[in-house]
Design an enzyme around this catalytic site. Structure first.
Site: not given
Length: 293
Positions: A10-11, A202, A204, A235, A244
């Protein structure tokens, strides 16, 4: 015991410029589950206008070969998204907010508190269906618009999400600017309103600080970590922001510290190289690069 939440499907994929077929997404999720990862965020039921890459999340959920003991979750920003996630068979849902007022105003034109209250109906519906809800708070260590983020705003976001019924709040260093002492201080403040089990990390890895920052949290007994296979993601609001922290790098560190993850690292590295081949992109995971054969 460490709990890992795999964000790659997903991310990791949501900002990919070229559409990834649903079959490839589903195969990635299946391969990740076979490695021993038990919490996998499999899709996002947001408007296709905002995130076109996630428009096929229903199809992805339909193609997954579900494995016993694995939780397949989805991001659901509103009731329409929640209902789509339920119809698709998501085991768990997630809602998201920012710790930065500037970030919240810039992206959704409302305050942090207002943005979180919009999730009230989703959380109530999830409670009625006995569906767990996880919360995300972004820009915890810094914001691309306002710079420093007051700890009081982070704490407020956590309290609001927990009050709505989120069982856990994942704290995101969205642009990867945090450093270990800062992370330790912010997390200590967060622990004044939440238990270690109610918090997740979480982080990055934009400035190469993610593993060190995770260690700061582990030393405070926060043992839930979000990570993304091959370090996929990024991002769109921060120049040069990476994804991440790579799941392989996290697992290598944890295993080296004698911590149990239940994940087969060599098998995960093989999955990492496979998905990078599918995406035709460089593998960002240091461990995957080192173990490449």
């Amino acid at each position: 015991m460490i709990t890992l939440y795999e964000m790659g499907a997903r991310d990791g994929l949501q900002n990919e410029p070229v559409m990834v077929p649903a079959a490839v997404k589903a195969e990635l999720i299946d391969r990740l589950a076979q490695c021993g990862l038990q919490h996998i965020e499999a899709g996002s039921f947001v408007s296709p206008r905002w995130i076109p890459q996630m428009a096929d999340s229903e199809a992805v959920f339909g193609l997954i070969k579900r494995q016993a003991g694995v939780t397949y979750s989805a991001l659901t920003p509103n009731m329409q998204g929640f209902e789509r996630a339920m119809a698709a068979g998501a085991d768990e849902v997630a809602v998201f907010a920012a710790a930065s007022e500037a970030f919240s105003q810039k992206n959704i034109n409302c305050s942090i508190r207002e943005s979180i209250q919009r999730f009230t109906q989703v959380c109530e519906a999830a409670r009625d269906k006995n569906i767990p809800v996880r919360g995300y708070v972004s820009t915890v260590m810094g914001c691309p618009y306002q710079g420093k983020v007051p700890e009081a705003d982070v704490v407020m976001a956590i309290e609001e999400l927990l009050a709505l019924g989120c069982y856990q709040v994942s704290l995101g260093d969205t642009i990867g600017v945090g450093t270990p002492r800062q992370v330790s201080q912010v997390l200590k403040t967060c622990l004044s309103v939440a238990s270690p089990a109610q918090l997740a990390m979480h982080f990055h890895d934009t400035y190469g600080q993610a593993l060190a920052n995770l260690l700061s949290g582990l030393e405070l007994d926060i043992t839930t970590i979000d990570a993304s296979v091959a370090g996929l993601g990024g991002c769109p609001y921060a120049k040069g922001a990476s994804g991440n922290v790579a799941t392989e790098d996290v697992i290598y560190m944890l295993h080296g510290m004698g911590m149990d993850t239940g994940v087969d690292l060599p098998q995960l590295v093989a999955v990492s190289h496979w998905i990078c081949g599918q995406l035709e992109c460089q593998n960002r995971a240091k461990v995957a690069q080192a173990m490449e054969t």
